[in-house]
Design a protein around this motif. Structure first.
Motif, PDB file in Angstrom:
ATOM      1  N   GLU A  67       0.885  -1.266   0.075  1.00 53.71           N
ATOM      2  CA  GLU A  67      -0.221  -0.036   0.071  1.00 53.71           C
ATOM      3  C   GLU A  67       0.804   1.269   0.034  1.00 53.71           C
ATOM      4  N   ILE A  68       1.826   1.174  -0.849  1.00 52.36           N
ATOM      5  CA  ILE A  68       2.655   2.518  -1.020  1.00 52.36           C
ATOM      6  C   ILE A  68       2.088   3.649  -1.608  1.00 52.36           C
ATOM      7  N   THR A  69       0.660   3.269  -2.108  1.00 53.35           N
ATOM      8  CA  THR A  69      -0.015   4.718  -2.812  1.00 53.35           C
ATOM      9  C   THR A  69      -0.478   5.322  -1.723  1.00 53.35           C
ATOM     10  N   ALA A  70      -0.566   4.859  -0.451  1.00 53.14           N
ATOM     11  CA  ALA A  70      -1.172   5.629   0.886  1.00 53.14           C
ATOM     12  C   ALA A  70      -0.015   6.728   1.063  1.00 53.14           C
ATOM     13  N   ILE A  71       1.182   6.733   0.833  1.00 57.91           N
ATOM     14  CA  ILE A  71       2.135   7.919   1.023  1.00 57.91           C
ATOM     15  C   ILE A  71       1.808   9.030   0.255  1.00 57.91           C
ATOM     16  N   PRO A  72       1.454   9.953   0.918  1.00 54.18           N
ATOM     17  CA  PRO A  72       0.820  11.320   0.222  1.00 54.18           C
ATOM     18  C   PRO A  72       1.827  12.314  -0.533  1.00 54.18           C
ATOM     19  N   ASP A  73       2.994  12.093  -0.200  1.00 54.25           N
ATOM     20  CA  ASP A  73       4.136  13.122  -0.715  1.00 54.25           C
ATOM     21  C   ASP A  73       5.257  12.714  -1.544  1.00 54.25           C
ATOM     22  N   GLY A  74       4.668  12.243  -2.755  1.00 56.09           N
ATOM     23  CA  GLY A  74       5.938  11.959  -3.671  1.00 56.09           C
ATOM     24  C   GLY A  74       6.883  10.743  -3.588  1.00 56.09           C
ATOM     25  N   TRP A  75       6.024   9.641  -2.980  1.00 52.88           N
ATOM     26  CA  TRP A  75       6.877   8.349  -3.265  1.00 52.88           C
ATOM     27  C   TRP A  75       7.528   8.033  -4.538  1.00 52.88           C
ATOM     28  N   PRO A  76       6.819   8.147  -5.687  1.00 55.53           N
ATOM     29  CA  PRO A  76       7.513   7.589  -7.072  1.00 55.53           C
ATOM     30  C   PRO A  76       8.834   8.338  -7.170  1.00 55.53           C
ATOM     31  N   ALA A  77       8.979   9.590  -6.783  1.00 54.67           N
ATOM     32  CA  ALA A  77      10.348  10.084  -6.868  1.00 54.67           C
ATOM     33  C   ALA A  77      11.340   9.600  -5.899  1.00 54.67           C
ATOM     34  N   ALA A  78      10.682   9.215  -4.600  1.00 52.94           N
ATOM     35  CA  ALA A  78      11.803   8.701  -3.834  1.00 52.94           C
ATOM     36  C   ALA A  78      12.155   7.383  -4.209  1.00 52.94           C
ATOM     37  N   ILE A  79      11.439   6.416  -4.478  1.00 56.59           N
ATOM     38  CA  ILE A  79      11.815   5.223  -5.242  1.00 56.59           C
ATOM     39  C   ILE A  79      12.617   5.274  -6.302  1.00 56.59           C
ATOM     40  N   LYS A  80      12.460   6.296  -7.242  1.00 59.80           N
ATOM     41  CA  LYS A  80      13.272   6.655  -8.370  1.00 59.80           C
ATOM     42  C   LYS A  80      14.772   7.004  -7.918  1.00 59.80           C
ATOM     43  N   TRP A  81      14.857   7.759  -6.890  1.00 62.19           N
ATOM     44  CA  TRP A  81      16.017   8.343  -6.312  1.00 62.19           C
ATOM     45  C   TRP A  81      16.969   7.081  -5.664  1.00 62.19           C
ATOM     46  N   LEU A  82      16.114   6.400  -5.114  1.00 64.49           N
ATOM     47  CA  LEU A  82      17.036   5.103  -4.365  1.00 64.49           C
ATOM     48  C   LEU A  82      17.403   4.059  -5.569  1.00 64.49           C
ATOM     49  N   ARG A  83      16.822   3.863  -6.663  1.00 67.54           N
ATOM     50  CA  ARG A  83      16.862   2.997  -7.554  1.00 67.54           C
ATOM     51  C   ARG A  83      18.363   3.750  -8.464  1.00 67.54           C
ATOM     52  N   ASP A  84      18.215   4.906  -8.522  1.00 66.35           N
ATOM     53  CA  ASP A  84      19.333   5.605  -9.226  1.00 66.35           C
ATOM     54  C   ASP A  84      20.671   5.934  -8.437  1.00 66.35           C
ATOM     55  N   ASN A  85      20.642   5.948  -7.207  1.00 61.72           N
ATOM     56  CA  ASN A  85      21.472   6.589  -6.235  1.00 61.72           C
ATOM     57  C   ASN A  85      22.129   5.400  -5.130  1.00 61.72           C
ATOM     58  N   ASP A  86      21.268   4.450  -4.852  1.00 56.10           N
ATOM     59  CA  ASP A  86      21.427   3.266  -3.922  1.00 56.10           C
ATOM     60  C   ASP A  86      21.886   2.017  -4.750  1.00 56.10           C
TER      61      ASP A  86
END
Length: 430
Positions: A67-86
């Protein structure tokens, strides 16, 4: 990506997958399950950083963000950042589930090129199909008879030729009364696991109150989800949400007129449109667009169907029950949608596979589409010869006609067949 409405069983599927990984020998310390309902986007990076300290080094991990879509403030960008930088997270297997089609569609775009070798990795989990309903009921001891489990696999809509229909009708003739009866049970119960379990557990009439309490709790939960998540930014009360859902259910089978709904519910046409859009994004309803040259005519009025019968009866104070013929039309449409999902699981939000047709004389044919193989389907949930009232409209269309009846079966005309809806649902259902 695993998408679907709330309470449909996404979390259960995640836990089954975790169990399967462990049973095949994966180290449980490399499996991370996160219930994301109460998180914020910044928490995602904290969770990944914390996991580095407690998971075995230099080995691929399995992440399940539920249920990640319950996060209200820009989770797609956070996952993208993690895929790119971690670097480590970028090579892990990551599963995201949620009940917002809009957010997950945005995530698909944001994560383009960051999904490794995953092929066809988008999935939609909807309430049980008719076939799944029968299997679940029989497994729980609710159905002792029924079609043999060795029956062939579901077929595509384009394979519904006269020969295939005639052969299937002969093969399933001994079970036809059972199929018709259970189709009507399915229209009353729906496919949410909690509702099906309550139905299967009942030994009528002694424990009927127990079933009623379980289903009532499910309905209240779904109504609260709609108000809190789909309509969360509005000031609507629970009563207003209830009235809106009842009014929307009353229009099943007819083109959706937002102005009429607005007048009946004391709001504006623009608000009605926004509410319907959010219901669509939360997998509560789906639009059946009018076709023009077998593509959606987006400026024409669509029909709005619910994904499951239970959504038509959430109100604790129903004024009248939805006619079974309309429920049958709705669930036949949903069965057709499912049939195309088997080929293109990621195509659900497009709603371009199952459309309706309006003839020059302004008559409507319920279902047609580019993948129907030259077939048009009209739902007429009747017995006897009353289905023949649909014959002139289907004959005037450019396609071969199929009428979905209650129990009437007529295969004499290769250009116009009549087949019980339950048989169609069984043949098409997954």
């Amino acid at each position: 990506m695993l998408r679907g409405p709330r309470r449909v069983g996404k979390s259960v599927e995640i836990k089954k997958t975790v169990r399967g990984l462990i049973e095949r020998g994966e180290d449980p310390r490399r499996i991370i399950h996160i219930a994301a309902d109460e998180l914020e986007a910044a928490d995602l990076r904290r969770v990944v950083d914390a996991a580095d300290a407690i998971t075995p080094a230099s080995e691929r991990r399995f992440w399940f963000f539920d249920e990640i879509t319950a996060i209200p403030d820009g989770w797609p960008a956070a996952i993208k950042w993690l895929r790119d930088n971690d670097l480590r997270f970028g090579t892990d297997t990551v599963v995201l589930t949620g009940s917002s089609a809009r957010d997950l569609t945005e995530a698909i775009k944001a994560l383009a090129g960051r999904r490794g070798g995953a092929v066809d990795s988008d999935r939609v989990l909807l309430p049980m199909s008719f076939r799944s309903f029968l299997r679940a009921s029989r497994a729980a001891g609710g159905n002792e008879d029924g079609p043999p489990p060795s029956h062939k696999e579901p077929i595509s809509v384009a394979e519904l030729s006269p020969d295939v229909l005639a052969e299937s009708a002969r093969e399933l003739a001994p079970w036809m009364p059972y199929l018709v009866r259970e189709w009507e049970t399915y229209l009353a119960v729906g496919g949410f696991p909690q509702a099906v379990a309550a139905h299967a557990a009942v030994a009528p009439p002694a424990t009927e109150p127990g079933r009623g309490e379980a289903v009532r709790a499910l309905k209240e939960s779904l109504l609260d989800v709609i108000r809190g998540e789909a309509f969360g930014q509005s000031a609507w009360s629970r009563a207003h949400t209830d009235a809106f859902m009842r009014r929307l259910a009353a229009g099943i089978g007819s083109p959706t007129n937002c102005s009429d709904i607005a007048s009946d519910t004391g709001t504006s046409a623009n608000t009605v449109r926004r509410r319907i859009d959010t219901l669509r994004e939360n997998f509560v309803v789906w639009p059946c667009y009018r076709e023009h040259r077998l593509v959606p005519a987006l400026r024409a009025q669509e029909k709005t169907y619910f994904t499951d019968p239970i959504f038509t009866a959430l109100s604790p104070r129903p004024r009248r029950r939805i006619d079974v013929s309309l429920l049958s039309e709705q669930q036949l449409g949903m069965t057709l949608v499912r049939a195309f999902l088997r080929r293109d699981a990621g195509g659900y939000p497009n709603f371009d596979a199952v459309l309706h047709h309006r003839t020059r004389s302004r008559k409507e044919i319920d279902f047609a589409g580019p993948g129907f193989g030259g077939l048009a389907i009209e739902s007429k949930y009747v017995d006897g010869d009353r289905w023949k009232r649909a014959a002139p409209t289907l004959k005037a269309s450019p396609w071969r006609g199929l009428v979905a009846t209650r129990a009437a079966l007529d295969m004499n005309d290769p250009d116009l067949s009549a087949v019980p809806t339950a048989l169609l649902a069984w043949l098409l259902g997954g």
